[in-house]
Enzyme design. Structure first.
Site, PDB file in Angstrom:
ATOM      1  N   PRO A   1       0.812  -1.210   0.000  1.00  0.00           N
ATOM      2  CA  PRO A   1       0.000   0.000   0.000  1.00  0.00           C
ATOM      3  C   PRO A   1       0.844   1.258   0.000  1.00  0.00           C
ATOM      4  O   PRO A   1       2.073   1.214   0.032  1.00  0.00           O
ATOM      5  CB  PRO A   1      -0.777  -0.123   1.315  1.00  0.00           C
ATOM      6  CG  PRO A   1       0.216  -0.792   2.227  1.00  0.00           C
ATOM      7  CD  PRO A   1       1.002  -1.752   1.367  1.00  0.00           C
ATOM      8  N   TRP A   2       0.139   2.401   0.038  1.00  0.00           N
ATOM      9  CA  TRP A   2       0.806   3.700  -0.070  1.00  0.00           C
ATOM     10  C   TRP A   2       1.068   4.364   1.276  1.00  0.00           C
ATOM     11  O   TRP A   2       1.720   5.394   1.338  1.00  0.00           O
ATOM     12  CB  TRP A   2      -0.025   4.651  -0.933  1.00  0.00           C
ATOM     13  CG  TRP A   2      -1.504   4.619  -0.665  1.00  0.00           C
ATOM     14  CD1 TRP A   2      -2.457   4.007  -1.427  1.00  0.00           C
ATOM     15  CD2 TRP A   2      -2.208   5.223   0.438  1.00  0.00           C
ATOM     16  NE1 TRP A   2      -3.710   4.184  -0.879  1.00  0.00           N
ATOM     17  CE2 TRP A   2      -3.582   4.938   0.273  1.00  0.00           C
ATOM     18  CE3 TRP A   2      -1.819   5.970   1.543  1.00  0.00           C
ATOM     19  CZ2 TRP A   2      -4.563   5.354   1.172  1.00  0.00           C
ATOM     20  CZ3 TRP A   2      -2.784   6.398   2.450  1.00  0.00           C
ATOM     21  CH2 TRP A   2      -4.130   6.091   2.260  1.00  0.00           C
TER      22      TRP A   2
ATOM     23  N   LYS B   1       4.413  -5.290  -6.786  1.00  0.00           N
ATOM     24  CA  LYS B   1       3.711  -4.132  -7.345  1.00  0.00           C
ATOM     25  C   LYS B   1       3.512  -3.111  -6.223  1.00  0.00           C
ATOM     26  O   LYS B   1       2.713  -3.324  -5.316  1.00  0.00           O
ATOM     27  CB  LYS B   1       2.345  -4.500  -7.925  1.00  0.00           C
ATOM     28  CG  LYS B   1       1.741  -3.348  -8.745  1.00  0.00           C
ATOM     29  CD  LYS B   1       0.248  -3.442  -8.903  1.00  0.00           C
ATOM     30  CE  LYS B   1      -0.518  -2.837  -7.765  1.00  0.00           C
ATOM     31  NZ  LYS B   1      -0.365  -1.350  -7.631  1.00  0.00           N
ATOM     32  N   PRO B   2       4.241  -2.000  -6.281  1.00  0.00           N
ATOM     33  CA  PRO B   2       3.995  -0.947  -5.286  1.00  0.00           C
ATOM     34  C   PRO B   2       2.694  -0.227  -5.599  1.00  0.00           C
ATOM     35  O   PRO B   2       2.155  -0.327  -6.707  1.00  0.00           O
ATOM     36  CB  PRO B   2       5.208  -0.025  -5.465  1.00  0.00           C
ATOM     37  CG  PRO B   2       5.635  -0.226  -6.883  1.00  0.00           C
ATOM     38  CD  PRO B   2       5.306  -1.653  -7.227  1.00  0.00           C
ATOM     39  N   ALA B   3       2.194   0.505  -4.604  1.00  0.00           N
ATOM     40  CA  ALA B   3       0.997   1.317  -4.844  1.00  0.00           C
ATOM     41  C   ALA B   3       1.279   2.335  -5.950  1.00  0.00           C
ATOM     42  O   ALA B   3       2.373   2.909  -6.015  1.00  0.00           O
ATOM     43  CB  ALA B   3       0.591   2.031  -3.561  1.00  0.00           C
TER      44      ALA B   3
ATOM     45  N   GLY C   1      -3.661  -4.021   2.317  1.00  0.00           N
ATOM     46  CA  GLY C   1      -4.559  -3.014   1.775  1.00  0.00           C
ATOM     47  C   GLY C   1      -5.962  -3.185   2.317  1.00  0.00           C
ATOM     48  O   GLY C   1      -6.161  -3.701   3.425  1.00  0.00           O
TER      49      GLY C   1
ATOM     50  N   GLU D   1      -3.078  -8.726   4.857  1.00  0.00           N
ATOM     51  CA  GLU D   1      -3.126  -7.817   6.005  1.00  0.00           C
ATOM     52  C   GLU D   1      -4.030  -6.679   5.590  1.00  0.00           C
ATOM     53  O   GLU D   1      -3.665  -5.840   4.766  1.00  0.00           O
ATOM     54  CB  GLU D   1      -1.720  -7.343   6.368  1.00  0.00           C
ATOM     55  CG  GLU D   1      -1.626  -6.737   7.764  1.00  0.00           C
ATOM     56  CD  GLU D   1      -1.873  -5.244   7.761  1.00  0.00           C
ATOM     57  OE1 GLU D   1      -3.033  -4.858   8.084  1.00  0.00           O
ATOM     58  OE2 GLU D   1      -0.967  -4.473   7.438  1.00  0.00           O
TER      59      GLU D   1
ATOM     60  N   CYS E   1      -3.646   1.138   9.238  1.00  0.00           N
ATOM     61  CA  CYS E   1      -4.692   0.113   9.269  1.00  0.00           C
ATOM     62  C   CYS E   1      -5.121  -0.240  10.687  1.00  0.00           C
ATOM     63  O   CYS E   1      -6.269  -0.600  10.917  1.00  0.00           O
ATOM     64  CB  CYS E   1      -4.213  -1.140   8.539  1.00  0.00           C
ATOM     65  SG  CYS E   1      -2.636  -1.771   9.137  1.00  0.00           S
TER      66      CYS E   1
ATOM     67  N   GLN F   1      -8.283  10.028  -1.650  1.00  0.00           N
ATOM     68  CA  GLN F   1      -8.346   9.746  -0.227  1.00  0.00           C
ATOM     69  C   GLN F   1      -8.888  10.955   0.541  1.00  0.00           C
ATOM     70  O   GLN F   1      -9.684  10.811   1.481  1.00  0.00           O
ATOM     71  CB  GLN F   1      -6.960   9.349   0.285  1.00  0.00           C
ATOM     72  CG  GLN F   1      -6.914   8.916   1.740  1.00  0.00           C
ATOM     73  CD  GLN F   1      -7.677   7.634   2.012  1.00  0.00           C
ATOM     74  OE1 GLN F   1      -8.072   6.923   1.086  1.00  0.00           O
ATOM     75  NE2 GLN F   1      -7.914   7.338   3.266  1.00  0.00           N
TER      76      GLN F   1
ATOM     77  N   GLU G   1     -13.921   2.169   8.133  1.00  0.00           N
ATOM     78  CA  GLU G   1     -12.524   2.578   8.270  1.00  0.00           C
ATOM     79  C   GLU G   1     -12.331   3.908   7.544  1.00  0.00           C
ATOM     80  O   GLU G   1     -12.441   3.980   6.317  1.00  0.00           O
ATOM     81  CB  GLU G   1     -11.598   1.512   7.685  1.00  0.00           C
ATOM     82  CG  GLU G   1     -10.135   1.815   7.903  1.00  0.00           C
ATOM     83  CD  GLU G   1      -9.222   0.723   7.366  1.00  0.00           C
ATOM     84  OE1 GLU G   1      -8.157   0.506   7.955  1.00  0.00           O
ATOM     85  OE2 GLU G   1      -9.593   0.077   6.362  1.00  0.00           O
TER      86      GLU G   1
ATOM     87  N   PHE H   1      -9.512   5.982   7.694  1.00  0.00           N
ATOM     88  CA  PHE H   1      -8.147   6.098   7.199  1.00  0.00           C
ATOM     89  C   PHE H   1      -7.736   7.559   7.050  1.00  0.00           C
ATOM     90  O   PHE H   1      -7.159   7.981   6.046  1.00  0.00           O
ATOM     91  CB  PHE H   1      -7.982   5.358   5.864  1.00  0.00           C
ATOM     92  CG  PHE H   1      -6.759   4.474   5.842  1.00  0.00           C
ATOM     93  CD1 PHE H   1      -6.639   3.410   6.714  1.00  0.00           C
ATOM     94  CD2 PHE H   1      -5.720   4.708   4.954  1.00  0.00           C
ATOM     95  CE1 PHE H   1      -5.518   2.594   6.701  1.00  0.00           C
ATOM     96  CE2 PHE H   1      -4.589   3.900   4.934  1.00  0.00           C
ATOM     97  CZ  PHE H   1      -4.495   2.835   5.814  1.00  0.00           C
TER      98      PHE H   1
END
Length: 484
Positions: free
Chosen positions: A154-155, A179-181, A232, A255, A289, A335, A385, A387
């Site tokens: 995730p980022w 694979k990165p965010a 994520g 996770e 998270c 976001q 959530e 975030f």
């Protein structure tokens, strides 16, 4: 303060390459909303190439498979040394791309270094057993690397999550396609270059930038990937689990999200409790998270707690993450908008907004530290959530009541309790449905301790010895002792 951007392509088989399609996409500085650079956009064709490279590097007889386990560990140590050498650049790059305050980025990078260092020590300590099995046989078990590991991060903690994934996979002897965010690929690409400098053979580590619906989906469903690890949202985790099952029944560790409770009893120091709950929510701009967003406070101290918590949130300093601030921007406009929509839902459903709830500044994705009180369990802000930097303070009367309310969620990632009554702490720790329970602290996560969730907060564990388990297969070898 902006660092030089050195790598923007895909990293496959030890080389930086353009995507097969030639497409790129923008990476944005969340503090300003302006484009930092364009990076190559990978999709299924690029995932296929990366998986081919990882499979080739995993073949018996390859340099990686014939390497001594202790040599793998030393190579990981060298990578940590290079991270330490370039720590300030990595921190600046993380802050520029993610928006977290520079001091927090430095903290995260040290955490990433510790995680890789911890797992480098495991490389030559992953072993099986001798089993006294029935019959005239000699039986041993071997723990062998599962193969190519697909990893999607995730980022919110880009470099730290990379280390949490790379560490156990490399120690076990797997090869990696990560694979990165799409919001935060820059530190992952720089780490790919450091892996070359550290001596990792081509194909052992691959990094493919791209989007979840294309590159991520292709990785999760690839029939030559033997394990997928994802951090994520719960919604995406379900899609990944479905894709893994439909392809080759690959191993899955997830996770996922959380809506963690932190419970405050009246026998604690009130100022310390307020500060602990504040940090539990607002750390990393609330983009965590396991954030303790449901703050349950005993009715006898509720009013005083609310007063102090509101005052502390108002004092929180926002601004340029390269400056002396406590809080930077949210990671993206998407976001930002989602958090603001949930804040509006809290207002409409009758929660009392004590402070915050507005955009901060004229550019970037900054949100004021927000505190809601008199929050009811059926409100969206109490169930979903968020975030983001939004604290929900809720009143309770008894232990039995608060345990039931704490567990009344489909999440189960973490929980906390603040009390000086050891029996109360142990009762709560046993009764609450959460993968991590913190007593008189919160967000205390170390490389040595397993981390993961109950219920829809995930499957499997990362960190600690348990982090190794999902990257190895157990093979039973039975040898007859009778004359053949």
């Amino acid at each position: 303060m902006a660092p030089e951007i050195k790598f923007t392509k895909l990293f496959i088989n030890g080389q930086f390459v353009d995507s097969q399609s030639g497409k790129t996409f923008p990476v944005v500085n969340p503090a300003t909303g302006k484009v930092i650079c364009q990076v190559s956009e990978g999709d299924k064709a690029d995932i296929d190439l990366a998986v081919d490279a990882a499979n080739e590097a995993f073949q018996l007889g390859s340099t990686w498979r014939t390497m001594d386990a202790s040599a793998r560990g030393r190579m990981m140590d060298k990578l940590v040394g290079l991270m330490e050498r370039d720590l300030h650049y990595l921190a600046q790059l993380e802050t520029y791309n993610n928006g977290k305050p520079l001091k927090d980025a430095v903290f995260d990078i040290y955490g990433a270094m510790y995680a890789l260092k911890y797992y480098s020590g495991w490389a030559d300590k992953i072993h099986g057993q001798s089993i006294p099995a029935d019959g005239n046989v000699f039986v041993v078990t071997r723990k062998e690397p599962v193969g190519v590991a697909g990893q999607i991060i995730p980022w919110n903690f880009p470099l730290l999550m990379l280390a949490w994934k790379w560490g156990p996979a490399l120690a076990a002897g797997c090869t990696i396609v990560m694979k990165p965010a799409e919001q935060t690929p820059l530190t992952a690409l720089y780490m790919a270059q450091l892996s070359v400098e550290a001596g990792f053979p081509p194909g052992v580590i691959n990094v493919v930038n791209g989007f979840g619906a294309t590159a991520g989906a292709a990785l999760a469903s690839h029939d030559r990937v033997q394990k997928i690890a994802f951090t994520g949202s719960t919604a995406v985790g379900k899609l990944i689990m479905e894709a893994a099952a439909k392809s080759n029944l690959k191993r899955v560790s997830l996770e996922l999200g959380g809506k963690s409770p932190i419970v405050v009893f009246p026998d604690v120091d009130l100022d310390k409790a307020v500060a602990t709950c504040h940090a539990a929510v607002f750390a990393n701009m609330g983009q965590c998270c396991c954030a303790g967003t449901r703050t349950f406070v005993h009715e006898s101290i509720y009013d005083k707690f609310v007063e102090k918590a509101t005052e502390l949130a108002r004092k929180r300093k926002l601004g340029d993450p390269f400056g002396e601030v406590d809080q930077g921007p949210q990671v993206s406009e998407l976001q930002f908008n989602r958090i603001m929509a949930l804040i509006e839902a809290g207002k409409k459903e009758g929660a009392d907004l004590k402070t915050g709830g507005m955009k901060h500044g004229t550019e970037g994705y900054f949100i004021e530290p927000t505190v809601f009180v008199d929050v009811q369990d059926n409100m969206r802000i109490a169930k979903e959530e968020i975030f983001g930097p939004v604290q929900q303070i809720m009143k309770f009367s008894t232990m039995e009541e608060v345990i039931k309310r704490a567990n009344d969620t489909h999440y189960g990632l973490a929980a906390g309790i603040l009390t000086n009554d050891i029996n109360r702490a142990l009762t709560f720790s046993q009764a609450v449905n959460a993968g991590s329970v913190w007593v008189n602290c919160f967000l205390h996560i170390t490389s040595q301790t397993p981390f993961g969730g109950f219920k829809q907060s995930g499957i499997g564990r990362e960190m600690g010895e348990e982090g190794i388990h999902s990257y190895v297969e157990v093979k039973t070898v039975t040898i007859s002792m009778a004359k053949f």
